[in-house]
Design a protein around this motif. Structure first.
Motif, PDB file in Angstrom:
ATOM      1  N   GLY A 161      -0.145  -2.333   0.309  1.00 12.72           N
ATOM      2  CA  GLY A 161      -0.730  -0.954  -0.002  1.00 12.72           C
ATOM      3  C   GLY A 161       0.484  -0.256  -0.663  1.00 12.72           C
ATOM      4  N   HIS A 162       1.677  -0.144  -0.063  1.00 16.68           N
ATOM      5  CA  HIS A 162       2.681   0.560  -0.545  1.00 16.68           C
ATOM      6  C   HIS A 162       3.099  -0.174  -2.046  1.00 16.68           C
ATOM      7  CE1 HIS A 162       4.174   0.550   3.984  1.00 16.68           C
ATOM      8  NE2 HIS A 162       3.550   1.595   3.721  1.00 16.68           N
ATOM      9  N   ALA A 163       3.141  -1.308  -2.110  1.00 17.56           N
ATOM     10  CA  ALA A 163       3.226  -1.843  -3.235  1.00 17.56           C
ATOM     11  C   ALA A 163       2.326  -1.326  -4.486  1.00 17.56           C
ATOM     12  CB  ALA A 163       3.441  -3.406  -3.441  1.00 17.56           C
ATOM     13  N   ASP A 164       1.059  -1.256  -3.941  1.00 13.92           N
ATOM     14  CA  ASP A 164       0.220  -0.643  -5.003  1.00 13.92           C
ATOM     15  C   ASP A 164       0.539   0.809  -5.748  1.00 13.92           C
ATOM     16  OD1 ASP A 164      -1.872  -2.713  -5.124  1.00 13.92           O
ATOM     17  OD2 ASP A 164      -2.929  -1.736  -3.541  1.00 13.92           O
ATOM     18  N   LEU A 165       0.886   1.525  -4.557  1.00 12.32           N
ATOM     19  CA  LEU A 165       1.175   3.072  -4.924  1.00 12.32           C
ATOM     20  C   LEU A 165       2.794   3.040  -5.797  1.00 12.32           C
ATOM     21  CD1 LEU A 165       0.159   4.740  -1.503  1.00 12.32           C
ATOM     22  CD2 LEU A 165      -0.880   4.798  -3.693  1.00 12.32           C
ATOM     23  N   LEU A 166       3.460   2.276  -5.277  1.00  9.68           N
ATOM     24  CA  LEU A 166       4.700   2.367  -6.184  1.00  9.68           C
ATOM     25  C   LEU A 166       4.657   1.833  -7.692  1.00  9.68           C
ATOM     26  CD1 LEU A 166       6.923   0.659  -3.379  1.00  9.68           C
ATOM     27  CD2 LEU A 166       6.988   2.938  -4.185  1.00  9.68           C
ATOM     28  N   ARG A 167       3.798   0.712  -7.853  1.00  9.81           N
ATOM     29  CA  ARG A 167       3.601   0.296  -9.077  1.00  9.81           C
ATOM     30  C   ARG A 167       2.872   1.186  -9.884  1.00  9.81           C
ATOM     31  NH1 ARG A 167       4.137  -4.676 -12.173  1.00  9.81           N
ATOM     32  NH2 ARG A 167       3.406  -3.999 -14.248  1.00  9.81           N
ATOM     33  N   GLU A 168       2.118   1.894  -9.369  1.00  5.08           N
ATOM     34  CA  GLU A 168       1.242   2.863 -10.075  1.00  5.08           C
ATOM     35  C   GLU A 168       2.118   3.966 -10.618  1.00  5.08           C
ATOM     36  OE1 GLU A 168      -2.871   5.603  -9.803  1.00  5.08           O
ATOM     37  OE2 GLU A 168      -2.456   4.361  -8.170  1.00  5.08           O
TER      38      GLU A 168
END
Length: 176
Positions: A161-168
């Motif tokens: 979930g963190h990675a989703d936000l970081l990548r976006e």
């Protein structure tokens, strides 16, 4: 141009819908799915992009998540399950957050390679066990293999979930 540590996203497959008939296939399938999800979030980015902390004041970065989850794999599978004495790779007692903070200490390509190798080692340790009822050899035997693998699915799901936000934030890329 900086060499890409992970040029393409790995194949990612959800466990089959009837995997619930085989607990081992289901849990290990979801764990591998989440491992591949994290690598997919990191694919195609430069070392600078992987190291970027785009959500101040948080120190989270995709590279930091790879480093952290390498440590988590080592701690739960080598340390807890197998009872090995494992020393941290990316942090120390004096600098307990360096898996997230000291990103320049190891090239991103090496971090990705170590993460992949650690996941493979964890798979071998799990495969060597004949039952999910086996107790951990470390951490006073308090944890079953079932608990460890279930916990790892939870750990990856949260950090993905963190990675989703970081990548976006890094390049606008979205997706599951």
């Amino acid at each position: 141009m900086t060499e890409l540590p992970l040029a393409a996203a790995p194949a990612r497959t959800e466990p089959a819908p009837d995997a619930d008939l085989d607990e081992r296939a289901m849990l290990e399938g979801w764990l591998d799915y989440h491992r591949a999800t994290l690598l997919g979030k990191c694919a195609g980015l430069t070392e600078e992009q992987l190291s970027r902390r785009p959500v101040p004041p948080s120190s989270l970065s995709l590279l930091g998540l790879l480093r952290h989850l390498t440590e988590v794999e080592r701690g739960w599978f080598r340390g807890a399950l197998a009872g090995e004495q494992v020393e941290p790779v990316y942090y120390s007692e004096q600098a307990p957050d360096d898996d997230f903070d000291d990103l320049a200490s190891t090239p991103a390509a090496e971090v990705v390679a170590r993460f992949e190798a650690e996941c493979e080692h964890s798979r071998r340790l799990v495969a060597a066990e004949t039952s999910y009822d086996v107790r951990s050899r470390g951490r006073d035997g308090r944890f079953s293999l079932r608990w460890i693998v279930s916990h790892m699915v939870e750990e990856y799901a949260r950090h993905n979930g963190h990675a989703d936000l970081l990548r976006e934030c890094i390049d606008g890329s979205t997706g599951d």
